[in-house]
Enzyme design. Structure first.
Site: not given
Length: 566
Positions: A77, A104, A165-166, A256, A317-318, A460, A515, A566
């Site tokens: 820099t 470092r 970075d430290i 929202y 959809k949804h 399900n 199943f 789920h």
């Protein structure tokens, strides 16, 4: 390659920077308000700049000098500033030590941290500064070593470690703690806000700005540490570390959430998975919370279909697929997917696994669609979509890898549920034929297709498929038999809409994400016309379900893999 064996062989806030005479709004939200807060302007006399991202650096530094601010800097820099003709002191002049140990150690020194942490109105602190020759630092500009980008490019372990970075986080946290006196900037996007304040307040910053910057600084270091800790856990194959955190960068603040009374925002995580978070929006209104959620569901499902093998389309959809199909080209895949449930597809999300072409674009715009997402699009297709001003077009560049490892998380009251991504794919599964009759070639092809889709439908789940297209989908029901009935009824409705003589479930196959606990759900599918079934197997009454299949002459294969969603 999928292996089949018989029984005998045993997953804006667009930067609204409204700069007004006495306040500044930064990205991420409104000013912190409080009855006990005053502007408390603090004159900036010295700034320490140490950045890995040098975007806008020299222009910013030159403006600081214009306010009479002394520049202190480090390493690359400092060289960049000096090369731009700016007078800059190396931090080693403050510390009395050169940079060492490959950089470092350079800023971890009382002359730096004392300059940041000293409370200017505290007599003891002022005395300590005078005794030890510590001059204050009133502005800290630090962005951290690019750890996330280093991991993202697939760098090796040692390179990733070197990009932790430290000194940067230590200085950021020190300056943020002492925000009553020090302003801290962690990314170039906030240079303008600082310069606006300096210009408005004769080279000083206000407490409003400093507090906002401090809050952002702590969020940045938290996200940075989260990325490091999660990377370490993955490298060490630690499935349940004692502490788990996630961090992200704001993409946009949303109007929202799921409902208008809920607030929401969209964040990008270090996991650079192709999809809605990485996509480029070419046109259309701002994405909503529900748009983003549904688009992600569509594109993740689409990823199951290799574009080198087939064109594919997913309509969501949804957050549930309401139509999925493979085809010789995108337009045929789209029309097959749409035929599954044309009513639900209205106002849905369309995902395509190949470059959007003009024919597909014309077909999709025949009905109201919220979002189209594809890896890319032709100029002609973009022009066609452009005639629908509110239709969002997203180009993701590529498809996500359905086999890739990763984490998913959801909140519960007082906690966070974290799991590995469901990256099981059909091609890696071993099918076991459980019935006397095995599936024929066409049935096996459709069974694979149906199980790919079932992975992305809420449990399900029952999915009917025929000729590489869904023809009935039952999602999210409390009992599997209800999902089977709903999917069959939707197929009847689609047949009536298309004026077909019978539902397309006649001669179809059916997939279940888990199943069958009893034969009743299977019997509903058989009554709907299914001739073959794919399911994980493993139920105590498997024999009852197998007998029902044998009694009706249908084929059944077990995958041994469950796809609850789920």
């Amino acid at each position: 390659m999928c292996r089949l064996r018989t029984a005998a062989t045993n997953s804006r806030f667009q930067s609204r920077r409204r700069f007004m005479p006495r306040q500044t709004v930064l990205r991420g939200g409104p000013l912190i308000q409080g009855s006990d807060m005053t502007d408390r302007p603090r004159r900036v006399t010295r700034a320490l700049l140490s950045v890995s991202d040098k975007t806008g650096l020299t222009e910013f530094a030159r403006a600081l000098v214009g306010h009479g601010i002394e520049l202190v800097s480090t390493g690359g820099t400092a060289k960049a500033l000096a090369a731009a003709g700016l007078k800059v002191r190396d931090v080693s002049e403050l510390t009395g030590f050169p940079e060492m140990m490959d950089g470092r150690v350079k800023t971890l020194h009382p002359n730096v941290h004392g300059a940041l942490l000293a409370i200017r109105d505290n007599a003891d602190h002022a005395a300590a500064m005078k005794t030890h020759g510590i001059a204050p630092i009133d502005l800290l500009v630090v962005n951290l070593y690019p750890f996330e980008a280093t991991v993202g490019k697939g760098a090796g372990f040692e390179e990733c470690i070197e990009n932790i970075d430290i000194g940067g986080p230590a200085m950021i946290r020190a300056a943020a703690k002492n925000h009553d006196d020090v302003a801290v900037v962690v990314e170039p996007q906030d240079y303008h806000a600082v310069l606006e304040e300096l210009a408005a307040h004769s080279g000083a910053t206000t407490q409003n700005l400093r507090r906002r910057l401090a809050a952002k600084a702590y969020a940045r270091t938290a996200a940075y540490d989260a990325a490091i800790s999660n990377w370490f856990a993955a490298e060490l194959k630690t499935e349940a570390p004692d502490f788990r955190s996630f961090g992200g960068r704001l993409i946009q603040a949303l109007r929202y959430g799921e409902n208008p009374h809920q607030t929401a925002a969209f964040y990008r995580t270090p996991d650079r998975r192709a999809g809605v978070a990485t996509a480029r929006q070419l046109q259309g209104r701002e994405l909503s919370y529900n748009n983003i959620n549904d688009t992600d569901a569509a594109y993740e499902c689409l990823a199951e279909f290799d574009p080198a093998r087939t064109a594919a389309c997913v309509i969501v959809k949804h957050a549930n697929p309401c139509g999925v199909a493979e085809g010789a080209d995108l337009v045929r895949a789209y029309r097959k997917a749409l035929a599954c449930d044309p009513i639900s597809a209205y106002g849905g999300i369309v995902a395509l696994n190949r470059k959007l072409d003009a024919d597909a674009a014309r077909a999709i715009t025949e009905i109201f669609t919220e979002v189209i997402i594809a890896p890319d699009a032709t100029e002609e297709a973009i022009a066609i979509i452009g005639k629908r001003r509110n239709l969002r077009l997203l180009l993701a560049g590529s498809l996500p890898d359905p086999r890739a490892a990763g984490l998913t998380a959801k909140t519960v009251a007082g906690g966070l549920l974290v799991q590995s991504r469901d990256n099981a794919v059909v091609e890696n599964m071993t099918f076991k034929v459980a019935t006397r009759r095995g599936p024929d070639e066409a049935e096996l092809r459709d069974l694979k297709f149906a199980f790919r889709v079932a992975k992305h439908v809420k449990s399900n789940t029952i999915v009917y498929a025929k000729d590489l297209a869904t023809v009935g989908i039952g999602a999210g029901q409390m009992s599997r038999v209800d999902s089977a009935r709903i999917a069959a009824r939707k197929a009847q409705d689609a047949a009536a809409e298309a004026k077909l003589a019978e539902p397309m479930t006649k001669g179809s196959v059916v997939a279940s994400d888990a199943f069958f606990p009893f034969a009743d759900g299977l019997l509903v599918a058989i009554e709907a016309g299914a001739t073959a079934v794919i399911q994980p197997g493993g139920s105590v009454p498997d024999d009852e379900v197998i007998k029902a299949a044998d009694d009706h002459g249908i084929a059944m294969v077990f995958t041994g893999v469950r796809h609850f969603r789920h």
